[in-house]
Design a protein around this motif. Structure first.
Motif, PDB file in Angstrom:
ATOM      1  N   ASP A  84      71.955  65.531  88.181  1.00  0.00           N
ATOM      2  CA  ASP A  84      72.347  64.993  89.485  1.00  0.00           C
ATOM      3  C   ASP A  84      73.863  65.105  89.659  1.00  0.00           C
ATOM      4  O   ASP A  84      74.623  65.025  88.698  1.00  0.00           O
ATOM      5  CB  ASP A  84      71.954  63.516  89.623  1.00  0.00           C
ATOM      6  N   GLU A  85      74.275  65.286  90.917  1.00  0.00           N
ATOM      7  CA  GLU A  85      75.693  65.343  91.241  1.00  0.00           C
ATOM      8  C   GLU A  85      76.080  64.084  92.011  1.00  0.00           C
ATOM      9  O   GLU A  85      75.493  63.771  93.035  1.00  0.00           O
ATOM     10  CB  GLU A  85      75.986  66.583  92.081  1.00  0.00           C
ATOM     11  N   LEU A  86      77.051  63.356  91.493  1.00  0.00           N
ATOM     12  CA  LEU A  86      77.519  62.120  92.122  1.00  0.00           C
ATOM     13  C   LEU A  86      78.836  62.375  92.845  1.00  0.00           C
ATOM     14  O   LEU A  86      79.711  63.045  92.307  1.00  0.00           O
ATOM     15  CB  LEU A  86      77.780  61.041  91.062  1.00  0.00           C
ATOM     16  N   VAL A  87      78.956  61.824  94.045  1.00  0.00           N
ATOM     17  CA  VAL A  87      80.227  61.832  94.764  1.00  0.00           C
ATOM     18  C   VAL A  87      80.580  60.369  94.979  1.00  0.00           C
ATOM     19  O   VAL A  87      79.849  59.634  95.640  1.00  0.00           O
ATOM     20  CB  VAL A  87      80.131  62.581  96.106  1.00  0.00           C
ATOM     21  N   ILE A  88      81.683  59.932  94.381  1.00  0.00           N
ATOM     22  CA  ILE A  88      82.088  58.525  94.426  1.00  0.00           C
ATOM     23  C   ILE A  88      83.431  58.426  95.144  1.00  0.00           C
ATOM     24  O   ILE A  88      84.414  59.026  94.714  1.00  0.00           O
ATOM     25  CB  ILE A  88      82.218  57.947  92.999  1.00  0.00           C
ATOM     26  N   ARG A  89      83.457  57.658  96.233  1.00  0.00           N
ATOM     27  CA  ARG A  89      84.700  57.411  96.970  1.00  0.00           C
ATOM     28  C   ARG A  89      85.145  55.993  96.659  1.00  0.00           C
ATOM     29  O   ARG A  89      84.508  55.032  97.076  1.00  0.00           O
ATOM     30  CB  ARG A  89      84.473  57.561  98.474  1.00  0.00           C
ATOM     31  N   PHE A  90      86.216  55.857  95.902  1.00  0.00           N
ATOM     32  CA  PHE A  90      86.741  54.524  95.622  1.00  0.00           C
ATOM     33  C   PHE A  90      88.246  54.592  95.459  1.00  0.00           C
ATOM     34  O   PHE A  90      88.778  55.542  94.911  1.00  0.00           O
ATOM     35  CB  PHE A  90      86.069  53.869  94.412  1.00  0.00           C
ATOM     36  N   GLY A  91      88.889  53.566  96.014  1.00  0.00           N
ATOM     37  CA  GLY A  91      90.344  53.574  95.997  1.00  0.00           C
ATOM     38  C   GLY A  91      90.857  54.769  96.774  1.00  0.00           C
ATOM     39  O   GLY A  91      90.244  55.205  97.738  1.00  0.00           O
ATOM     40  N   PRO A  92      91.966  55.322  96.333  1.00  0.00           N
ATOM     41  CA  PRO A  92      92.554  56.446  97.065  1.00  0.00           C
ATOM     42  C   PRO A  92      92.012  57.815  96.641  1.00  0.00           C
ATOM     43  O   PRO A  92      92.625  58.829  96.902  1.00  0.00           O
ATOM     44  CB  PRO A  92      94.038  56.325  96.713  1.00  0.00           C
ATOM     45  N   LYS A  93      90.867  57.869  95.960  1.00  0.00           N
ATOM     46  CA  LYS A  93      90.371  59.176  95.530  1.00  0.00           C
ATOM     47  C   LYS A  93      88.861  59.310  95.654  1.00  0.00           C
ATOM     48  O   LYS A  93      88.126  58.327  95.743  1.00  0.00           O
ATOM     49  CB  LYS A  93      90.816  59.485  94.106  1.00  0.00           C
ATOM     50  N   THR A  94      88.431  60.558  95.652  1.00  0.00           N
ATOM     51  CA  THR A  94      87.012  60.904  95.668  1.00  0.00           C
ATOM     52  C   THR A  94      86.740  61.717  94.409  1.00  0.00           C
ATOM     53  O   THR A  94      87.398  62.733  94.170  1.00  0.00           O
ATOM     54  CB  THR A  94      86.653  61.721  96.915  1.00  0.00           C
TER      55      THR A  94
END
Length: 88
Positions: free
Chosen positions: A45-55
């Motif tokens: 699986d590929e996760l894309v996590i947006r948290f704080g000032p980065k992805t």
């Protein structure tokens, strides 16, 4: 394995409660689909996590119920890490 538990065990996000909150806000996608904390993840699986000032985009390489700090980094591969210029 649940998404929030994977994030904690792999140390992508240090605490499970924080992982749960990030997922509930719709900031995590698995294979392009917005995921909830209880969504099951699997190898590949590929996760894309947006948290704080980065992805961060990461691919799951291995699932383990418990992992030492040294082994945690082997559970995933970082595909990309992008700094967001503006936080919403």
């Amino acid at each position: 394995m649940r998404l929030d538990k994977f994030l904690k065990v792999s140390r992508l996000i240090k605490r499970r409660t924080v992982a749960k909150e990030v997922a509930e806000k719709g900031r995590i996608a698995i294979n392009g689909v917005v995921a909830k904390p209880g969504t099951n993840v699997k190898v590949g699986d590929e996760l894309v996590i947006r948290f704080g000032p980065k992805t961060v985009t990461a691919k799951i390489d291995r699932l383990e119920e418990n992992a030492r700090k040294e082994a945690a980094a082997e559970m995933y591969t970082i595909i990309s890490e992008v700094r967001n210029s503006e936080e919403n």
